[in-house]
Motif scaffolding. Structure first.
Motif, PDB file in Angstrom:
ATOM      1  N   ARG A  59       0.832  -1.206   0.000  1.00 41.06           N
ATOM      2  CA  ARG A  59       0.000   0.000   0.000  1.00 41.06           C
ATOM      3  C   ARG A  59       0.865   1.254   0.000  1.00 41.06           C
ATOM      4  NH1 ARG A  59      -4.116   0.210  -2.392  1.00 41.06           N
ATOM      5  NH2 ARG A  59      -2.807  -1.292  -3.472  1.00 41.06           N
ATOM      6  N   TYR A  62       2.414   1.666  -3.393  1.00 40.22           N
ATOM      7  CA  TYR A  62       1.375   2.136  -4.310  1.00 40.22           C
ATOM      8  C   TYR A  62       1.175   3.644  -4.153  1.00 40.22           C
ATOM      9  CZ  TYR A  62      -3.261   2.446  -6.522  1.00 40.22           C
ATOM     10  OH  TYR A  62      -4.322   2.777  -7.323  1.00 40.22           O
ATOM     11  N   ASN A  63       1.097   4.099  -2.906  1.00 36.18           N
ATOM     12  CA  ASN A  63       0.922   5.530  -2.647  1.00 36.18           C
ATOM     13  C   ASN A  63       2.123   6.338  -3.132  1.00 36.18           C
ATOM     14  OD1 ASN A  63      -1.551   4.988  -1.439  1.00 36.18           O
ATOM     15  ND2 ASN A  63      -0.697   4.889   0.624  1.00 36.18           N
ATOM     16  N   ALA A  65       4.050   5.634  -5.601  1.00 35.18           N
ATOM     17  CA  ALA A  65       3.972   5.734  -7.059  1.00 35.18           C
ATOM     18  C   ALA A  65       2.964   6.800  -7.468  1.00 35.18           C
ATOM     19  CB  ALA A  65       3.595   4.378  -7.656  1.00 35.18           C
ATOM     20  N   ARG A  66       1.834   6.856  -6.774  1.00 33.28           N
ATOM     21  CA  ARG A  66       0.818   7.866  -7.087  1.00 33.28           C
ATOM     22  C   ARG A  66       1.325   9.275  -6.822  1.00 33.28           C
ATOM     23  NH1 ARG A  66      -2.289   5.787 -10.713  1.00 33.28           N
ATOM     24  NH2 ARG A  66      -3.814   4.233 -10.023  1.00 33.28           N
ATOM     25  N   GLN A  67       2.263   9.401  -5.895  1.00 33.30           N
ATOM     26  CA  GLN A  67       2.809  10.712  -5.546  1.00 33.30           C
ATOM     27  C   GLN A  67       4.048  11.069  -6.369  1.00 33.30           C
ATOM     28  OE1 GLN A  67       3.401  10.167  -1.354  1.00 33.30           O
ATOM     29  NE2 GLN A  67       1.225   9.843  -0.978  1.00 33.30           N
ATOM     30  N   TRP A  73       4.289   1.037 -10.203  1.00 28.87           N
ATOM     31  CA  TRP A  73       4.136   0.002  -9.190  1.00 28.87           C
ATOM     32  C   TRP A  73       3.051  -0.963  -9.629  1.00 28.87           C
ATOM     33  CZ3 TRP A  73       7.176  -1.813  -5.731  1.00 28.87           C
ATOM     34  CH2 TRP A  73       6.706  -2.682  -4.746  1.00 28.87           C
ATOM     35  N   SER A  75       0.782  -3.681  -7.973  1.00 27.27           N
ATOM     36  CA  SER A  75       0.334  -4.111  -6.657  1.00 27.27           C
ATOM     37  C   SER A  75       0.033  -5.605  -6.601  1.00 27.27           C
ATOM     38  CB  SER A  75      -0.916  -3.328  -6.255  1.00 27.27           C
ATOM     39  OG  SER A  75      -1.470  -3.826  -5.056  1.00 27.27           O
ATOM     40  N   ASP A 271      -6.244  -4.437  -7.422  1.00 29.40           N
ATOM     41  CA  ASP A 271      -5.935  -3.148  -8.039  1.00 29.40           C
ATOM     42  C   ASP A 271      -5.799  -3.317  -9.548  1.00 29.40           C
ATOM     43  OD1 ASP A 271      -5.874  -1.532  -5.700  1.00 29.40           O
ATOM     44  OD2 ASP A 271      -3.914  -2.357  -5.199  1.00 29.40           O
ATOM     45  N   THR A 275       0.044   0.997 -11.729  1.00 29.27           N
ATOM     46  CA  THR A 275      -0.451   2.329 -11.418  1.00 29.27           C
ATOM     47  C   THR A 275      -0.713   3.149 -12.672  1.00 29.27           C
ATOM     48  OG1 THR A 275       1.877   2.930 -11.035  1.00 29.27           O
ATOM     49  CG2 THR A 275       0.504   2.522  -9.086  1.00 29.27           C
ATOM     50  N   SER A 276      -0.372   2.627 -13.839  1.00 28.50           N
ATOM     51  CA  SER A 276      -0.689   3.327 -15.092  1.00 28.50           C
ATOM     52  C   SER A 276      -1.948   2.767 -15.743  1.00 28.50           C
ATOM     53  CB  SER A 276       0.490   3.221 -16.074  1.00 28.50           C
ATOM     54  OG  SER A 276       0.707   1.874 -16.454  1.00 28.50           O
ATOM     55  N   ASP A 278      -6.160   1.750 -15.550  1.00 25.73           N
ATOM     56  CA  ASP A 278      -7.455   2.078 -14.960  1.00 25.73           C
ATOM     57  C   ASP A 278      -8.383   0.875 -15.128  1.00 25.73           C
ATOM     58  OD1 ASP A 278      -9.842   3.053 -14.071  1.00 25.73           O
ATOM     59  OD2 ASP A 278     -10.083   4.556 -15.652  1.00 25.73           O
TER      60      ASP A 278
END
Length: 371
Positions: A59, A62-63, A65-67, A73, A75, A271, A275-276, A278
């Protein structure tokens, strides 16, 4: 073991999947046919701890990578039982070949946050020495690790013929999408032909990016693998006890000289592919919620509580440990610094050539000119 002629309807709701080996129901109760199996409370608490800590690390990554702290990432949320149950069923000296989502397995092998994040932060091509952990570096090219693992297993087989008492085996992870690659089919066939000491572990998480498993193959992977000559097992990948039992049995058979084996673990990728990605563009909420009810960590927590095998002190201590791991993961990530570009010239070949040295020196002179 499974009836190889029984169809696995992967395109149906999870409740319709009644074929895989299972020991613990989603509500945390032991199955009637599993009550004879010896379940050690301490072992189950250990599995639970592994999964909780792996998810905390996952987690936080993952966060990050989003930042923008990691380039990407992938998951493993929802697949912790498949990884923990399997990695804990083999010996520390058995060599493991992962793909790119085996963060829980890597955590169980003692690979720390900084080592796991290095590649995703772009500060190195790998993150650890495989020899130190008997755990290969991440393989990003789909299914390439199956051939690497098979080749390594053939080397192990050669060593076993000349060294009495050597019984190392190889464990290789891959996903359902990778099973459609030519490399995977070559590896399964060649391992069977050569009787390589290897256990292939497929985490069938239902999706190859946006392609559902039902559109990848007309027959389940464990059926296809049996056609190559492997011994196969179908298991509920969200049941850590069933996964551990199945993997331990497969490893023992291979270690004793039996043919290579394949375990197909039915699980779910909670997930997106990365992270790229949707996932809302290709799967509906009802499907995700149906699998959320089968969460592997919740399943063990319910069993621990039902059997009174873990008290409040245990859970509070674990929650604190998970929080500390998340904090240390963030700190380790921020501290990772990319090596100077000059290192690329030195590391292109084992020994830097005169030409590469000249190029490196010209680059250094150019870079310093801006100072």
């Amino acid at each position: 073991m499974t009836d190889l002629m029984s169809p696995l309807l992967l395109d149906q709701e999870p409740a319709a999947i009644d074929g895989p080996m299972r020991m613990v129901e989603p509500d945390g109760t032991l199955r009637v046919d599993a009550t004879d199996a010896r379940v050690e409370p301490a072992q189950l608490r250990g599995f639970y701890r592994d999964m909780v800590l792996a998810r905390a690390f996952d987690r936080e990554a993952y966060n990050l990578a989003r930042q923008g702290e990691l380039g990407l990432w992938l998951s493993c949320r929802g697949q912790e039982a498949a990884q923990v149950g399997s990695i804990r069923a083999v010996r520390p000296d058995d060599h493991v070949f992962p793909s790119y989502r085996e963060h829980a397995a890597a955590h169980c092998r003692g690979i720390g946050p900084a080592e796991q994040l290095t590649q995703w932060r772009g500060t190195a091509h790998g993150g650890w020495d495989p020899a130190d952990y008997r755990f290969h570096i991440t393989s990003l090219v789909l299914s390439t690790q199956l051939l690497h693992a098979t080749g390594y297993a053939l080397g192990v087989a050669a060593d076993r013929r000349t060294h009495a008492g050597l019984d190392e085996i190889v464990l290789c992870y891959f996903g359902d999408g990778a099973a459609s690659q030519g490399d995977a089919n070559e590896a399964l066939n060649w391992s069977a032909v050569t009787n390589a000491p290897i256990v292939f572990f497929c985490q069938n998480n239902q999706w190859a990016i946006s392609t559902p498993a039902s559109l990848q193959s007309r027959r389940p992977l464990h059926v296809r693998a049996a056609g190559f000559g492997l011994t196969t097992t179908l298991v509920d990948g969200n049941d850590v006890l069933a996964v551990h039992t199945a993997t331990a049995a497969a490893a023992a058979r291979v270690r004793a000289g039996g043919p290579p084996e394949l375990i197909e673990a039915i699980t779910y990728r909670m997930d997106g592919h990365s992270t790229s990605d949707d996932p809302t563009r290709y799967r509906d909420t009802a499907e995700v919620e149906a699998w959320r009810a089968r969460d592997p960590i919740t399943r063990v927590r319910l069993l621990l509580d039902e059997m009174d095998w873990a008290d409040g002190d245990f859970h509070r201590a674990l929650e604190k440990e998970a929080t500390q791991l998340a904090e240390s993961t963030r700190a380790a990530c921020i501290e990772l610094e990319a090596p100077p570009l000059e290192a690329s010239f030195r590391n292109t070949l084992v020994e830097e050539t005169l030409q590469l040295r000249a190029e490196r020196e010209r680059f250094t002179t150019w870079r310093e000119s801006f100072a």
